[in-house]
Design a protein around this motif. Structure first.
Motif, PDB file in Angstrom:
ATOM      1  N   ASP A   1      -0.753  -3.185  -0.758  1.00 20.65           N
ATOM      2  CA  ASP A   1      -2.154  -3.212  -1.163  1.00 20.65           C
ATOM      3  C   ASP A   1      -2.792  -1.825  -1.085  1.00 20.65           C
ATOM      4  OD1 ASP A   1      -2.090  -5.868  -1.743  1.00 20.65           O
ATOM      5  OD2 ASP A   1      -3.592  -6.496  -0.291  1.00 20.65           O
TER       6      ASP A   1
ATOM      7  N   GLN B   1       2.995  -5.972   3.108  1.00 23.18           N
ATOM      8  CA  GLN B   1       1.978  -6.382   2.139  1.00 23.18           C
ATOM      9  C   GLN B   1       0.765  -5.475   2.217  1.00 23.18           C
ATOM     10  OE1 GLN B   1       1.714 -10.359   3.628  1.00 23.18           O
ATOM     11  NE2 GLN B   1       3.262 -11.183   2.231  1.00 23.18           N
ATOM     12  N   GLY B   2       0.401  -5.058   3.439  1.00 29.83           N
ATOM     13  CA  GLY B   2      -0.718  -4.129   3.593  1.00 29.83           C
ATOM     14  C   GLY B   2      -0.422  -2.789   2.947  1.00 29.83           C
TER      15      GLY B   2
ATOM     16  N   GLY C   1      -2.693  -5.070   8.114  1.00 32.15           N
ATOM     17  CA  GLY C   1      -1.456  -5.812   7.923  1.00 32.15           C
ATOM     18  C   GLY C   1      -0.604  -5.817   9.181  1.00 32.15           C
TER      19      GLY C   1
ATOM     20  N   SER D   1       2.961 -11.014  -6.084  1.00 35.05           N
ATOM     21  CA  SER D   1       2.576 -11.346  -4.707  1.00 35.05           C
ATOM     22  C   SER D   1       3.497 -12.404  -4.125  1.00 35.05           C
ATOM     23  CB  SER D   1       1.121 -11.836  -4.674  1.00 35.05           C
ATOM     24  OG  SER D   1       0.224 -10.831  -5.097  1.00 35.05           O
TER      25      SER D   1
ATOM     26  N   TYR E   1      -2.018 -13.552   0.629  1.00 31.57           N
ATOM     27  CA  TYR E   1      -0.749 -13.553   1.348  1.00 31.57           C
ATOM     28  C   TYR E   1      -0.759 -14.578   2.478  1.00 31.57           C
ATOM     29  CZ  TYR E   1       0.442  -9.186  -1.056  1.00 31.57           C
ATOM     30  OH  TYR E   1       0.736  -8.239  -2.007  1.00 31.57           O
TER      31      TYR E   1
ATOM     32  N   GLN F   1      -5.988  -9.634   1.553  1.00 27.41           N
ATOM     33  CA  GLN F   1      -4.732 -10.196   2.042  1.00 27.41           C
ATOM     34  C   GLN F   1      -4.815 -11.704   2.282  1.00 27.41           C
ATOM     35  OE1 GLN F   1      -2.157  -8.081   4.645  1.00 27.41           O
ATOM     36  NE2 GLN F   1      -3.292  -6.180   4.440  1.00 27.41           N
TER      37      GLN F   1
END
Length: 418
Positions: free
Chosen positions: A361, A357-358, A66, A341, A123, A120
């Motif tokens: 996750d 976001q990483g 990310g 998300s 995203y 990802q």
């Protein structure tokens, strides 16, 4: 010159195709991974090791990739995932030929890292889409899991037979096929994922105007604590993590519960098919609902559906009953996953989305592993009824957080022109 909307649509379709092939490659490989682990390890105790390594690899990779995507863009970041997929598949396939368990597990771990990168992709689709179509873009990429679940199993037998014709071990064929698929996607993504989704995100951010419920915050590289001060980030994180935990715990225990009630593999497969349909099959509808009625509304609805599934699943052990309950479990997860998300993307600056976001996750993957192990222990000690009803407490949490935080002011970033 293409408009932003046309470019966004092209990127979403490209990511949908890539996700479909990625899902097919992973299903090809991991349909047989446990079988190979048991054969090479000489004990049934190795059955769950490949899935554990996949979760570990994904959790390890999600945050650093990310951050990498924040620096270099989505296309180069996703390319790293495809390269890892090629390497992992080739290593695992060679391990089958050499009959080497350590080498095989190393290949599986690399494929777990691949999953941490390529998850990802949703995203990336969100980043390239305007806010009012962001959930639909995510849902189309999630829908790729359905296409992969159809394509992947259909290739296992043919690739195994091809390996035999080449005087290779039967179970090596699917791994080399997976490597080929990852190679095709690598070329495909680098040709068509242009402009980079991050470039479109910057253009979209320049056009964004704060609403009456939002106040402007500077577009800086904020610490995670400051990001969580935004109620959107809190609600999204809770929805993603709690939805995942409730789904994993009940889903993984249901086949064992059915086995204890003397259901055969055919019946168990039907129930899991119903669950998969709920998770992925209606994603394109979910995205439209999220964009039409709002992120918070669909997270709340997903939470309620999860509660209903966890409440009713242990009440009857018939195949039809469990299939419906597991469908609802998958659908509730889907609502929380797509809406969460989208909401997480809404609350982040362009330059910080990848790392946050990483990290989210990573939390999802860790909670999946903890849920599988912890749920199994609780199930062994107390049974299906208790583990399902304990999951109600997890399932209702997103609803509670939405009700608590939805009316608080939301900061919005005005991104710098680049």
């Amino acid at each position: 010159m293409r408009t932003l909307e046309q470019q966004s649509r092209k990127i979403t379709l490209t990511l949908l195709a890539g996700q479909s092939l990625f899902s097919a490659a992973m299903i090809i490989a991991f349909t047989i991974a446990s079988i190979i682990a048991v054969e090479l390890g000489g004990s049934a105790g190795w059955t769950g090791v490949p899935s554990t390594l996949v979760v570990a690899g994904a959790a390890l990779m999600a945050y650093p990739i990310g951050k990498f995507m924040d620096s270099v863009g989505r296309r180069k970041g996703l390319s790293v995932g495809y390269i890892l997929g090629i390497a992992g598949s080739l290593v695992a396939g060679q391990a089958v030929i050499l009959q080497s368990l350590p080498l095989f597990l190393a290949g599986v771990f690399l494929l777990g890292m691949t999953k941490g990168v390529l998850d990802q992709g949703r995203y990336a689709a969100a980043e390239a889409s305007p806010e009012h179509k962001r959930a639909q873009a995510i849902s189309w990429v999630v829908l790729g899991g359905t296409a992969g679940s159809i394509l992947g199993p259909s290739l296992i037998q043919s690739t195994s037979q091809m390996a035999v014709r080449m005087n290779l071990p039967e179970l090596s064929g699917p791994w080399f096929a997976a490597a080929l698929i990852f190679g095709v996607i690598l070329v495909f993504i680098n040709l068509l994922l242009r402009p980079d989704p991050k470039e479109l995100a910057r253009q979209l951010a320049q056009d964004k105007t704060p609403t009456e419920h939002e106040h402007v915050s500077p577009a800086t590289n904020r610490p995670y604590r400051q990001i969580l001060a935004d109620p959107r980030a809190k609600i999204a994180t809770v929805a993603l993590v709690c939805g995942q935990l409730a789904m994993v715990v009940v889903m993984t225990m249901t086949p064992v519960h059915m086995h204890q009630h003397n259901h055969g593999l055919g019946a168990i497969s039907l129930v899991i098919m119903g669950h998969t349909l709920g998770m992925f099959g209606l994603s394109f509808v979910t995205g439209w609902l999220v964009d039409r009625f709002g992120r918070n509304a669909l997270i709340a609805a997903g939470s309620i559906i999860l509660v209903l599934a966890c409440l009713t699943a242990p009440l009857n052990a018939s195949v039809v009953w469990l299939a419906v309950c597991l469908f609802l479990l998958g659908l509730g997860w889907n609502f929380c996953f797509v809406a969460g998300s989208a909401l997480l993307s809404d609350g982040l600056h362009v330059e910080e989305r990848g790392r946050v976001q990483g990290l989210t996750d990573t939390m999802i993957n860790v909670i999946s592993g903890v849920g599988s192990i912890g749920g199994g222990l609780i199930f062994a000690a107390t049974g299906y009824l208790v583990i399902s009803w304990l999951s109600i407490l997890v399932s209702v949490t997103p609803l509670a957080v939405v009700l608590l935080l939805q009316n608080r002011p939301q900061p919005v970033a005005i991104e710098p022109v680049r």
